[in-house]
Design a protein around this motif. Sequence first.
Motif, PDB file in Angstrom:
ATOM      1  N   LEU A 122      59.947 -47.336  25.456  1.00 46.83           N
ATOM      2  CA  LEU A 122      59.784 -48.568  26.219  1.00 46.83           C
ATOM      3  C   LEU A 122      58.328 -48.738  26.657  1.00 46.83           C
ATOM      4  O   LEU A 122      57.552 -47.783  26.676  1.00 46.83           O
ATOM      5  N   LYS A 123      57.969 -49.943  27.042  1.00 41.25           N
ATOM      6  CA  LYS A 123      56.676 -50.148  27.682  1.00 41.25           C
ATOM      7  C   LYS A 123      56.633 -49.319  28.955  1.00 41.25           C
ATOM      8  O   LYS A 123      57.654 -49.133  29.617  1.00 41.25           O
ATOM      9  N   GLU A 124      55.447 -48.873  29.330  1.00 40.94           N
ATOM     10  CA  GLU A 124      55.359 -48.107  30.565  1.00 40.94           C
ATOM     11  C   GLU A 124      55.553 -49.004  31.782  1.00 40.94           C
ATOM     12  O   GLU A 124      56.266 -48.651  32.719  1.00 40.94           O
ATOM     13  N   LEU A 125      54.934 -50.179  31.774  1.00 43.24           N
ATOM     14  CA  LEU A 125      54.982 -51.107  32.899  1.00 43.24           C
ATOM     15  C   LEU A 125      55.404 -52.487  32.421  1.00 43.24           C
ATOM     16  O   LEU A 125      55.158 -52.845  31.253  1.00 43.24           O
ATOM     17  N   PRO A 126      55.993 -53.303  33.285  1.00 48.21           N
ATOM     18  CA  PRO A 126      56.215 -54.713  32.905  1.00 48.21           C
ATOM     19  C   PRO A 126      54.867 -55.402  32.729  1.00 48.21           C
ATOM     20  O   PRO A 126      53.885 -55.075  33.403  1.00 48.21           O
ATOM     21  N   ASP A 127      54.832 -56.351  31.816  1.00 49.59           N
ATOM     22  CA  ASP A 127      53.564 -57.031  31.551  1.00 49.59           C
ATOM     23  C   ASP A 127      53.084 -57.830  32.752  1.00 49.59           C
ATOM     24  O   ASP A 127      51.896 -57.852  33.079  1.00 49.59           O
ATOM     25  N   SER A 128      54.014 -58.514  33.413  1.00 53.63           N
ATOM     26  CA  SER A 128      53.678 -59.420  34.512  1.00 53.63           C
ATOM     27  C   SER A 128      54.935 -59.620  35.354  1.00 53.63           C
ATOM     28  O   SER A 128      56.024 -59.159  34.981  1.00 53.63           O
ATOM     29  N   PRO A 129      54.861 -60.329  36.496  1.00 56.68           N
ATOM     30  CA  PRO A 129      56.046 -60.537  37.335  1.00 56.68           C
ATOM     31  C   PRO A 129      57.212 -61.191  36.614  1.00 56.68           C
ATOM     32  O   PRO A 129      58.372 -60.988  36.988  1.00 56.68           O
ATOM     33  N   GLY A 130      56.970 -61.945  35.573  1.00 55.10           N
ATOM     34  CA  GLY A 130      58.054 -62.601  34.848  1.00 55.10           C
ATOM     35  C   GLY A 130      58.723 -61.720  33.811  1.00 55.10           C
ATOM     36  O   GLY A 130      59.709 -62.125  33.192  1.00 55.10           O
ATOM     37  N   ASP A 131      58.200 -60.527  33.597  1.00 57.87           N
ATOM     38  CA  ASP A 131      58.734 -59.611  32.590  1.00 57.87           C
ATOM     39  C   ASP A 131      59.844 -58.775  33.215  1.00 57.87           C
ATOM     40  O   ASP A 131      59.597 -57.913  34.051  1.00 57.87           O
ATOM     41  N   THR A 132      61.094 -59.036  32.817  1.00 59.89           N
ATOM     42  CA  THR A 132      62.241 -58.317  33.389  1.00 59.89           C
ATOM     43  C   THR A 132      62.833 -57.282  32.430  1.00 59.89           C
ATOM     44  O   THR A 132      63.903 -56.730  32.697  1.00 59.89           O
ATOM     45  N   SER A 133      62.162 -57.031  31.318  1.00 59.04           N
ATOM     46  CA  SER A 133      62.661 -56.043  30.359  1.00 59.04           C
ATOM     47  C   SER A 133      62.539 -54.642  30.947  1.00 59.04           C
ATOM     48  O   SER A 133      61.668 -54.375  31.776  1.00 59.04           O
ATOM     49  N   PRO A 134      63.426 -53.725  30.540  1.00 51.95           N
ATOM     50  CA  PRO A 134      63.332 -52.356  31.064  1.00 51.95           C
ATOM     51  C   PRO A 134      62.043 -51.679  30.610  1.00 51.95           C
ATOM     52  O   PRO A 134      61.571 -51.887  29.485  1.00 51.95           O
ATOM     53  N   THR A 155      46.690 -48.644  27.722  1.00 51.80           N
ATOM     54  CA  THR A 155      47.688 -48.923  26.682  1.00 51.80           C
ATOM     55  C   THR A 155      49.060 -48.806  27.320  1.00 51.80           C
ATOM     56  O   THR A 155      49.380 -47.771  27.918  1.00 51.80           O
ATOM     57  N   ASN A 156      49.855 -49.831  27.193  1.00 49.59           N
ATOM     58  CA  ASN A 156      51.112 -49.909  27.926  1.00 49.59           C
ATOM     59  C   ASN A 156      52.245 -49.178  27.204  1.00 49.59           C
ATOM     60  O   ASN A 156      53.302 -49.738  26.922  1.00 49.59           O
ATOM     61  N   ARG A 157      52.019 -47.915  26.943  1.00 47.07           N
ATOM     62  CA  ARG A 157      53.043 -47.113  26.275  1.00 47.07           C
ATOM     63  C   ARG A 157      52.749 -45.630  26.520  1.00 47.07           C
ATOM     64  O   ARG A 157      51.609 -45.237  26.802  1.00 47.07           O
ATOM     65  N   ILE A 158      53.773 -44.841  26.398  1.00 46.86           N
ATOM     66  CA  ILE A 158      53.652 -43.386  26.500  1.00 46.86           C
ATOM     67  C   ILE A 158      53.404 -42.835  25.111  1.00 46.86           C
ATOM     68  O   ILE A 158      54.242 -42.988  24.219  1.00 46.86           O
ATOM     69  N   GLU A 159      52.266 -42.210  24.919  1.00 49.20           N
ATOM     70  CA  GLU A 159      51.911 -41.695  23.595  1.00 49.20           C
ATOM     71  C   GLU A 159      51.890 -40.176  23.526  1.00 49.20           C
ATOM     72  O   GLU A 159      52.073 -39.606  22.457  1.00 49.20           O
ATOM     73  N   ARG A 160      51.636 -39.526  24.660  1.00 45.27           N
ATOM     74  CA  ARG A 160      51.444 -38.066  24.658  1.00 45.27           C
ATOM     75  C   ARG A 160      52.466 -37.427  25.602  1.00 45.27           C
ATOM     76  O   ARG A 160      52.469 -37.684  26.807  1.00 45.27           O
ATOM     77  N   VAL A 161      53.330 -36.602  25.011  1.00 45.17           N
ATOM     78  CA  VAL A 161      54.443 -35.991  25.748  1.00 45.17           C
ATOM     79  C   VAL A 161      54.378 -34.478  25.600  1.00 45.17           C
ATOM     80  O   VAL A 161      54.236 -33.960  24.485  1.00 45.17           O
ATOM     81  N   ALA A 162      54.485 -33.774  26.705  1.00 43.84           N
ATOM     82  CA  ALA A 162      54.565 -32.315  26.696  1.00 43.84           C
ATOM     83  C   ALA A 162      55.982 -31.897  27.057  1.00 43.84           C
ATOM     84  O   ALA A 162      56.612 -32.510  27.926  1.00 43.84           O
ATOM     85  N   ILE A 163      56.479 -30.870  26.385  1.00 44.87           N
ATOM     86  CA  ILE A 163      57.841 -30.386  26.637  1.00 44.87           C
ATOM     87  C   ILE A 163      57.810 -28.887  26.897  1.00 44.87           C
ATOM     88  O   ILE A 163      57.216 -28.121  26.136  1.00 44.87           O
ATOM     89  N   VAL A 164      58.436 -28.480  27.972  1.00 43.84           N
ATOM     90  CA  VAL A 164      58.671 -27.063  28.243  1.00 43.84           C
ATOM     91  C   VAL A 164      60.098 -26.760  27.801  1.00 43.84           C
ATOM     92  O   VAL A 164      61.040 -27.422  28.227  1.00 43.84           O
ATOM     93  N   GLY A 165      60.252 -25.767  26.935  1.00 45.73           N
ATOM     94  CA  GLY A 165      61.586 -25.425  26.428  1.00 45.73           C
ATOM     95  C   GLY A 165      61.966 -26.218  25.197  1.00 45.73           C
ATOM     96  O   GLY A 165      63.149 -26.476  24.955  1.00 45.73           O
TER      97      GLY A 165
END
Length: 337
Positions: free
Chosen positions: A208-220, A14-24
Amino acid sequence: MATEYAKDQPPGFTNRIERVAIVGASGSIGRYIATELVRTGKHTITGLTRFKGKKELPEGVIPSYIDYDDESTLVKALQGQQFLVITMSVMAPPDTQSKLIRAAAEAGVPYVMPNAYGSDFTNDALAKETGRGNVIRKTLQEIEATNVCSWIALVCGFWYEFSMARGAECFGFDMQRKHLTLIDNGDTKINVSTWDQCGRAVAALLNLKELPDSPGDTSPTVSTWKNRPLYIASFTISQKDMFESLKKVTGDKDEEWTIEHEKSHDRYVRGQERLQKENNKLGYVQMLYTRQFYPNGDGNFGEKHGLANDALGLPPEDLDECTKRAKEMVESGYAYH
């Protein structure tokens, strides 16, 4: 390092960050990051907290109890996490972050945002003369050496309201005494950020997406900043800009304040002497802040590297509103450790 694309990932990715851990997550900047992440409704947020921790976690953050002397508790808390945000007090034992990094690697956490908030650690002279930058660089090398985790460091400059309220060693303001020390002529502009903007920046990054979809994807994407600093700022301002804002908020006139000038190098050296001769921690604070105000532009990393504010969709902020919050912090008796 070759660019990774979502199209090349294994089934189930899945091309997204869903689970985040925070210290502090109950601390100064951690609370704002946690709150903004919860607000998105797109993440499960876990707050790593000591068994006997006294501070309450922000609403919506799931506690995971840890013991820094038992690595197995750290690994267990980080299992399945995709992103670890570390925010720690300067009073934390020096090896605490290393323990977290080792545990993150063992748990297979792909990304770590280390305790690297503040000035531009990529600036060699600044890194050396503040001492802080070289500590951060060592941490980043430690993360990369795991061959499991990558880092993204939030470079946000000094925290504005906190620094205005903390005392004269920071931005030169003693609000209670109405005393201001202008460094050189008070015209040097530096990057500063609010805690709110830092929280929004991390939340925007992880939306944001974790990775670009393909070489043509220039979004951050999150991976855009893999093993790179993430530069953001609320304002690029001088001491005189801060003073003008403070006068608007308080209604004060120049003549109500005692204003002195001190050369930046002299102030830096005086901070060194306070630290070395008196072991006075405020001497280090004075060194750290003064060095950003050197008139060579070292404190304005946005000018040199550019800011990610637009890429992350961060909103502009009202300086006077932020100054008002700083004034209220002073009036409420705010004191850092």
